[in-house]
Design an enzyme around this catalytic site. Structure first.
Site, PDB file in Angstrom:
ATOM      1  N   HIS A  80      -1.325  -0.649  -0.903  1.00  0.00           N
ATOM      2  CA  HIS A  80      -0.835  -1.120   0.396  1.00  0.00           C
ATOM      3  C   HIS A  80      -1.736  -2.248   0.882  1.00  0.00           C
ATOM      4  CE1 HIS A  80       0.257  -1.295   4.595  1.00  0.00           C
ATOM      5  NE2 HIS A  80      -0.922  -0.846   4.974  1.00  0.00           N
TER       6      HIS A  80
ATOM      7  N   GLU B 279      -3.678   6.432   5.306  1.00  0.00           N
ATOM      8  CA  GLU B 279      -2.326   6.364   4.728  1.00  0.00           C
ATOM      9  C   GLU B 279      -2.193   7.280   3.509  1.00  0.00           C
ATOM     10  OE1 GLU B 279      -0.369   5.064   6.621  1.00  0.00           O
ATOM     11  OE2 GLU B 279      -1.192   3.260   7.547  1.00  0.00           O
TER      12      GLU B 279
ATOM     13  N   HIS C  16       3.966  -4.986   9.645  1.00  0.00           N
ATOM     14  CA  HIS C  16       2.722  -4.328   9.223  1.00  0.00           C
ATOM     15  C   HIS C  16       2.254  -4.812   7.843  1.00  0.00           C
ATOM     16  CE1 HIS C  16       0.108  -0.479   9.062  1.00  0.00           C
ATOM     17  NE2 HIS C  16      -0.210  -1.245   8.029  1.00  0.00           N
TER      18      HIS C  16
ATOM     19  N   GLU D 237      11.446 -16.603 -10.947  1.00  0.00           N
ATOM     20  CA  GLU D 237      11.102 -15.389 -11.687  1.00  0.00           C
ATOM     21  C   GLU D 237      11.046 -14.115 -10.847  1.00  0.00           C
ATOM     22  OE1 GLU D 237       7.919 -16.275 -14.426  1.00  0.00           O
ATOM     23  OE2 GLU D 237       9.090 -17.927 -15.236  1.00  0.00           O
TER      24      GLU D 237
END
Ligand code: 13P
Ligand code: ZN
Length: 270
Positions: A139, A116, A210, A169
């Site tokens: 990721h 990636e 994903h 929050e």
């Protein structure tokens, strides 16, 4: 030259990988992290003129030319990073307009950066333009956010509002909300470009079916962003099938904005 294994940025990244694995966000080789380093920071621990090998990136990123990144390796398991940092991580410098990565340390078993890498580098370029202090792209595959992409509509405003409603929050932690990409083939320049485009307006980008991308100034902040969104998704997955009797309405969201001095993303509240 100091021992790189004592560098605070390296030990913090190792701890982050271990912690993310412990959270169940990074099964097998799932997930990847890139951390932008100052040249001076790297030079304390490495001879920056000593290039171990060069690796083509397959894309160009002229904004990042000459920049140094610590990056998790492709196919590497987060659970193992702590036991062999030199095999599981690498420190690279981008050159040739981002088309080449010079390996300065790591990937000791002949490996390379995450598949990636395009999404990471393109996201860094975009986030640095928004916030020059941005240093981290992260990721991972958190279970509840992933689950939510199967049952919740993927419209970004709707997805963001649902997350904000799940914990008080949330709106304070990610007032910029989350952007969402539909399912796309991972590990490509195309998903990298699409992710970077989404990173222009939010620090969290969900990849449907994903996982998620987060960006931030440091590892703690970025981890915390994902942690908060994942907590909200967890609450959603606990209650989605039940009648909702109460919620956090827009009136309360505006009180939170005023009290914490944050501004919700335009168009996301009434
Ligand atoms: P890498 O092992 O190449 O980092 O890939 C893991 C992943 O999560 C792909 O999206
Ligand atoms: Zn992934």
């Amino acid at each position: 030259m100091k021992d790189i294994l004592t560098a605070p940025w390296l030990t913090e990244l190792i701890r982050t990988c271990t912690n993310m694995y412990a959270h169940g966000w990074d099964e097998r080789n799932g997930g990847n992290i890139s951390l932008l380093l100052d040249e001076a920071e790297a030079a304390e621990y490495l001879d920056l003129n000593s290039v171990l090998r060069t690796i083509p990136t397959g894309f160009s990123a002229p904004e990042l030319d000459g920049k140094h990144f610590l990056v998790t390796g492709t196919g590497k398991y987060f659970k193992n990073v702590q036991y062999d940092p030199a095999a599981n991580l690498g420190l690279v410098r981008l050159t040739d307009g981002g088309r080449t990565a010079e390996l300065l340390w790591g990937y000791s078993d002949g490996g390379k950066f995450t598949s990636e890498f395009p999404a990471h580098m393109m996201s860094h370029a975009v986030r640095l333009a928004v916030d020059p202090k941005n240093r981290v792209v992260m990721h991972c595959h958190p279970g509840n956010l992933l689950a939510m992409t199967y049952v919740h509509d993927l419209d970004e405003i709707s997805f963001t509002r649902t997350l904000w409603q799940m914990c008080t929050e949330c709106i304070v932690v990610f007032p910029d909300g989350v952007n969402v990409l539909p399912w796309m083939l991972c590990g490509t320049n195309e998903i990298g470009e699409a992710t970077a485009e989404k990173m222009k307006t939010a620090r969290l980008v969900v990849w449907a079916q994903h996982g998620i991308y987060g960006a931030g100034r440091d590892l703690d902040e970025t981890f915390g962003l994902i942690e908060t969104a994942e907590k909200a998704a967890e609450i959603y997955m606990k209650i989605a099938h039940l009648p909702r009797l109460n919620t956090i309405g827009d009136e309360q969201m505006h009180l939170l904005e005023a009290h914490f001095g944050v501004k919700a993303r335009e168009g996301h509240l009434n």
